[in-house]
Structures are given as structure tokens and as C-alpha cells.
Design an enzyme around this catalytic site. Sequence first.
Site, mmCIF file in Angstrom:
data_model
loop_
_atom_site.group_PDB
_atom_site.id
_atom_site.type_symbol
_atom_site.label_atom_id
_atom_site.label_comp_id
_atom_site.label_asym_id
_atom_site.label_seq_id
_atom_site.Cartn_x
_atom_site.Cartn_y
_atom_site.Cartn_z
ATOM 1 N N ASP A 133 -7.924 -5.506 0.148
ATOM 2 C CA ASP A 133 -8.387 -6.412 -0.900
ATOM 3 C C ASP A 133 -7.971 -7.865 -0.689
ATOM 4 O OD1 ASP A 133 -9.721 -4.472 -2.422
ATOM 5 O OD2 ASP A 133 -7.813 -3.731 -3.178
ATOM 6 N N HIS A 164 0.842 -1.191 0.000
ATOM 7 C CA HIS A 164 0.000 0.000 0.000
ATOM 8 C C HIS A 164 0.876 1.238 0.000
ATOM 9 C CE1 HIS A 164 -3.204 2.783 1.042
ATOM 10 N NE2 HIS A 164 -4.026 1.836 0.633
HETATM 11 N N1 CMC Z 1 4.031 -7.739 -4.767
HETATM 12 C C1 CMC Z 1 5.376 -7.690 -4.975
HETATM 13 N N2 CMC Z 1 6.110 -6.572 -4.808
HETATM 14 C C2 CMC Z 1 5.481 -5.473 -4.438
HETATM 15 C C3 CMC Z 1 4.086 -5.439 -4.210
HETATM 16 C C4 CMC Z 1 3.362 -6.629 -4.395
HETATM 17 N N3 CMC Z 1 2.045 -6.653 -4.193
HETATM 18 N N4 CMC Z 1 3.716 -4.186 -3.855
HETATM 19 C C5 CMC Z 1 4.827 -3.451 -3.856
HETATM 20 N N5 CMC Z 1 5.914 -4.216 -4.207
HETATM 21 C C6 CMC Z 1 7.307 -3.780 -4.277
HETATM 22 C C7 CMC Z 1 7.556 -2.906 -5.495
HETATM 23 O O1 CMC Z 1 7.931 -3.684 -6.603
HETATM 24 C C8 CMC Z 1 8.657 -2.014 -5.000
HETATM 25 O O2 CMC Z 1 9.853 -2.750 -4.996
HETATM 26 P P1 CMC Z 1 11.273 -2.011 -5.276
HETATM 27 O O3 CMC Z 1 11.440 -1.020 -4.165
HETATM 28 O O4 CMC Z 1 12.286 -3.114 -5.256
HETATM 29 O O5 CMC Z 1 11.145 -1.351 -6.622
HETATM 30 C C9 CMC Z 1 8.304 -1.767 -3.529
HETATM 31 O O6 CMC Z 1 7.533 -2.927 -3.136
HETATM 32 C C10 CMC Z 1 7.467 -0.508 -3.290
HETATM 33 O O7 CMC Z 1 6.264 -0.615 -4.039
HETATM 34 P P2 CMC Z 1 5.680 0.488 -5.004
HETATM 35 O O8 CMC Z 1 5.122 -0.173 -6.220
HETATM 36 O O9 CMC Z 1 6.662 1.591 -5.189
HETATM 37 O O10 CMC Z 1 4.494 1.010 -4.126
HETATM 38 P P3 CMC Z 1 3.342 1.977 -4.596
HETATM 39 O O11 CMC Z 1 3.010 2.760 -3.411
HETATM 40 O O12 CMC Z 1 3.712 2.709 -5.827
HETATM 41 O O13 CMC Z 1 2.140 0.971 -5.005
HETATM 42 C C11 CMC Z 1 0.421 -0.609 -4.722
HETATM 43 C C12 CMC Z 1 1.208 0.536 -4.091
HETATM 44 C C13 CMC Z 1 -0.784 -0.913 -3.853
HETATM 45 C C14 CMC Z 1 -0.086 -0.197 -6.111
HETATM 46 C C15 CMC Z 1 1.351 -1.849 -4.844
HETATM 47 O O14 CMC Z 1 1.745 -2.261 -3.559
HETATM 48 C C16 CMC Z 1 0.680 -2.999 -5.586
HETATM 49 O O15 CMC Z 1 0.750 -3.043 -6.812
HETATM 50 N N6 CMC Z 1 0.004 -3.953 -4.853
HETATM 51 C C17 CMC Z 1 -0.737 -4.999 -5.497
HETATM 52 C C18 CMC Z 1 -2.088 -4.456 -5.979
HETATM 53 C C19 CMC Z 1 -3.045 -4.219 -4.824
HETATM 54 O O16 CMC Z 1 -3.188 -5.043 -3.944
HETATM 55 N N7 CMC Z 1 -3.728 -3.061 -4.873
HETATM 56 C C20 CMC Z 1 -4.742 -2.699 -3.867
HETATM 57 C C21 CMC Z 1 -4.328 -1.526 -3.019
HETATM 58 S S1 CMC Z 1 -5.380 -1.303 -1.557
HETATM 59 C C22 CMC Z 1 -6.922 -0.874 -2.191
HETATM 60 C C23 CMC Z 1 -6.961 0.509 -2.698
HETATM 61 O O17 CMC Z 1 -6.661 0.711 -3.881
HETATM 62 O O18 CMC Z 1 -7.281 1.430 -1.952
#
Ligand code: CMC
Length: 428
Positions: A364, A307
Site C-alpha cells: 500500500d 506486515h
Molecule cells: N508504524 C509504526 N509502528 C508499527 C507499524 C507502523 N506502520 N507497524 C507495526 N508497528 C510496530 C507495532 O507497534 C509493534 O511494536 P511493539 O513491538 O513495540 O509493540 C511492532 O511494530 C509489531 O507490529 P504489530 O502491530 O504487532 O504487527 P501486526 O502483524 O499485528 O500488524 C500491520 C501488521 C500491517 C497491521 C501493521 O504493521 C500496521 O498497522 N501497519 C500500518 C497499516 C498498513 O500499512 N496496513 C497494510 C498492510 S499490507 C496490505 C494488506 O492488508 O494485505
Amino acid sequence: MSNKAIVEYDGKKLELDAIIGTENEVGLDITQLRAKTGMITLDPGYGNTGSCTSDITFIDGEKGILRYRGYAIEELAEKSTFLETAFLVLYGHLPSQKELNTFSAGISAEAGLHYAMKSHFDGFPANAPPMAILSAMLNTLACYNTELLTTATDGPKFEVPALKIMSKVRTIAAWAYRTSKGRPYMPPSPRLSYCGNFLHMMFSQPFDLYEVIPEVEKALDLFLILHADHEQNCSTSTVRMVGSARANLFSSVAAGVGALWGPLHGGANAEVIAMLNNIHDNGIKLSDYVEAAKDKNSDTKLMGFGHRVYKSFDPRAKILKLHVDRVLDKLHIDDPLLDIAKQLEDVALHDEYFIERNLYPNVDFYSGILLRAIGIPVNMFTVMFAIGRMPGWIANWREMLCQEQRISRPRQIYTGETLRSYVQIGSR
Ligand code: CMC
């Protein structure tokens, strides 16, 4: 302590005021930055950008705190109902009994759709995604309520469209599902509760009315409370951005549905079930799945994990995990996906990659299992999220207009070609 910060670049210096929230969050006011220094800030994805001040929802991502209008989500989940919480989110205070009765009666009265809207549903193909139908039909509602296409934030010109959208979103959602199934539309029943009425419109057959099970109704109500608002997430920011152009409420929330549809946002609840089914059906070892999710060269992600704001745990996921167990127990359901989800969570939470990056289950991760247990089909999961988020979207749209916010219009740093001369290719 000074509440100013100083930015200095290329001989130019600017003092920035610190804006301090009621929970001591600090934001630097950069509104004069460009005018005074010619510079802008660069923050793709807005990870460090406060787009507004807001009185609606407070999140402390480090401590796993979520509050609507000052009330802890745990307390609301235990003691409130979705309609009471929706009123709170919209108007800033818990309703009196009289206010709640008026609000509920208004919602019940608005459940029906204009007869002519039926033909719009008929126009969608049988397997049309319900999120596409929802977004389209929220805009279609505007066509039947042209006198309400205003940006009023008080009085009937705000309250009537707000009630209409809060109520009719259920009918549209249920009819979108029935469209996808090729089933006749079921009109709302005014004697049923908010959730009961939705379940009735989803599942009743003309001569076989759906019997609302109290546990199912309560579980759905809880799901909606947990989704009612979540400050400046992708869809709410979209609603605010569209509304900042002084677009009406119908089109602003319809845009919110589009943003919510994405698998990184609300669409993740359906993706989690797809992931768990994949693991279950193909007998994938959990450690192998987690390894694939860590591999930057693979498309695999641990859906329902991570998140932008929560860096310890998502309190909504904690509440859901507890209730999923209870609901499955009460309904005597043994869902193998729940066992897989719990084991997967355990493997990930002990893995250095997830520990280092503070990745925890989000809302989720368990919500899909709850929705499955109460009979909601997977293609409706994100629609359920949209129904829950409606009070938050409406409250944010209204707050933004009350604040008389300027049109949202970010800038950019251009990185393309500099000026070059046009050279004609061939003769014309
Ligand atoms: N699985 C594997 N790696 C992950 C995941 C995951 N679910 N989420 C984040 N990471 C890694 C990401 O690759 C990055 O790694 P690095 O630092 O080596 O590049 C690090 O963790 C930080 O993640 P980020 O992508 O920079 O984080 P963000 O804040 O941009 O994205 C997120 C947040 C929710 C989009 C992401 O965690 C994700 O894609 N999660 C899976 C989809 C999901 O469950 N979404 C629902 C969110 S909650 C409901 C709502 O939308 O309100």
C-alpha cells in the site's frame, strides 16, 4: 528426524503430527488437542495459527517471496495479464489460448447489470463510501441470481457466479463512483479490455467517451495482478470463514469487502495518501513524523509500513516502486507525494525502531501514488484492491469447500465473572 511433537501438561501427554508443506513449512496438527487433553491453543490475531492447507499462494515472509500457484510474482507482473493471472489463481494452471479466450469472453458477456439494479444505486446518498456500496451491491447481485446461491465448486453453478462476480465487480465499482459524483451510469463496452472497460465506465461522459491510454491500462492491469491473492490475510480468512457456514459466493465475497475496508488492511492505501498529503500540506518534517509514528501514546502510524508476514521486504512494494517511476515518467507527471514517500521510506529504513521490528514498506505504500497517477480518486483506492483480490477470494472459497472444511468456529478462554446469583434491583 521425527515428525512428531509432544505436548505435556498436567500429567497429560499428546503426540502431535507435523504437517509439512511443499516448501517445507511445518505446522503442528492440534485437531485432537482438546478431545485428548481438554486444552485449546490461544492465539489472538492468529499470528501462529494455520487455518488451512492451501495450494493457491505461497509466501516466504523472511525472504520476500510471493508466488501464485508456483509462479513468482515478479514474472507474472512482467509477462502476464490480470485475466490470465485470475484464471491461474482460480483454476491452478495457466490457461491455454482457447481457455483464456473463453474466460475473457465470459467476463465480457457478464459486465452488464440487471436494469433494476440501477434503482439500488439511486438509493445511496451522494457521498456514500464506495466500499459500502460495493459490499451492499455484491449481496444485491445475489437477489438477481437466486438460482446461483449454491456452494457448487464445479460446473456452471460455480463458473457462472464466479464469472459474474469477477466481471460485475468492475461495473459496480465504477457505478459506485458515479453515484458518489451524481453522474449518470455508463454501460460497459464489450469491445474494451478488462481494465479499459472499467476506466470507460468510470470516466466516460455520454457525449465524450474516455480514451483509454495504453500506459494507464497497463499500469492498472499490473496493480490488479499484484493484488490477485495473498493467502490467509484478514479479508480472505473472512471469505473462508463465512463460506465455511456454507454461505453462497456472493455473500462470502461481500463479507470480504467489509474486512478489506479496514485501514490496517486494504484501507491503508487511501490512508497512505492522506498521510503524505498531511506531511506535504502542513510542511511536517519527516523525522518528526517518524518520531510520532514510534510514539506509542500517539495515534500516528507510518501507514503502508509493516506486515504480519513479510519481515524483510514486500515484493509487491518493490515492483510497484519501480513501476510508479516509469508510469509517472511516461505520463509526464511530477507528483510531490512520490518524493515525500521515497524520503520517508529512507528515513524509516535507517531508524532503529523500524530496523529492530523489521518494518518495511508494504504493497500500500506506493500503490496509491500509482492509482493517483492514472486518475483513480482516493475514495476508490480500496475498491481497486477489492477488484484485484476477487480471484483470490473466489479461489479460496472454492478450495475451502472442496476440502469439505468444517464450519469455522474458534474457541476462547473465558475470563469473565464466575457464576453469581441474580439479585433483583427494586420492585417490578
Ligand atoms: N508504524 C509504526 N509502528 C508499527 C507499524 C507502523 N506502520 N507497524 C507495526 N508497528 C510496530 C507495532 O507497534 C509493534 O511494536 P511493539 O513491538 O513495540 O509493540 C511492532 O511494530 C509489531 O507490529 P504489530 O502491530 O504487532 O504487527 P501486526 O502483524 O499485528 O500488524 C500491520 C501488521 C500491517 C497491521 C501493521 O504493521 C500496521 O498497522 N501497519 C500500518 C497499516 C498498513 O500499512 N496496513 C497494510 C498492510 S499490507 C496490505 C494488506 O492488508 O494485505
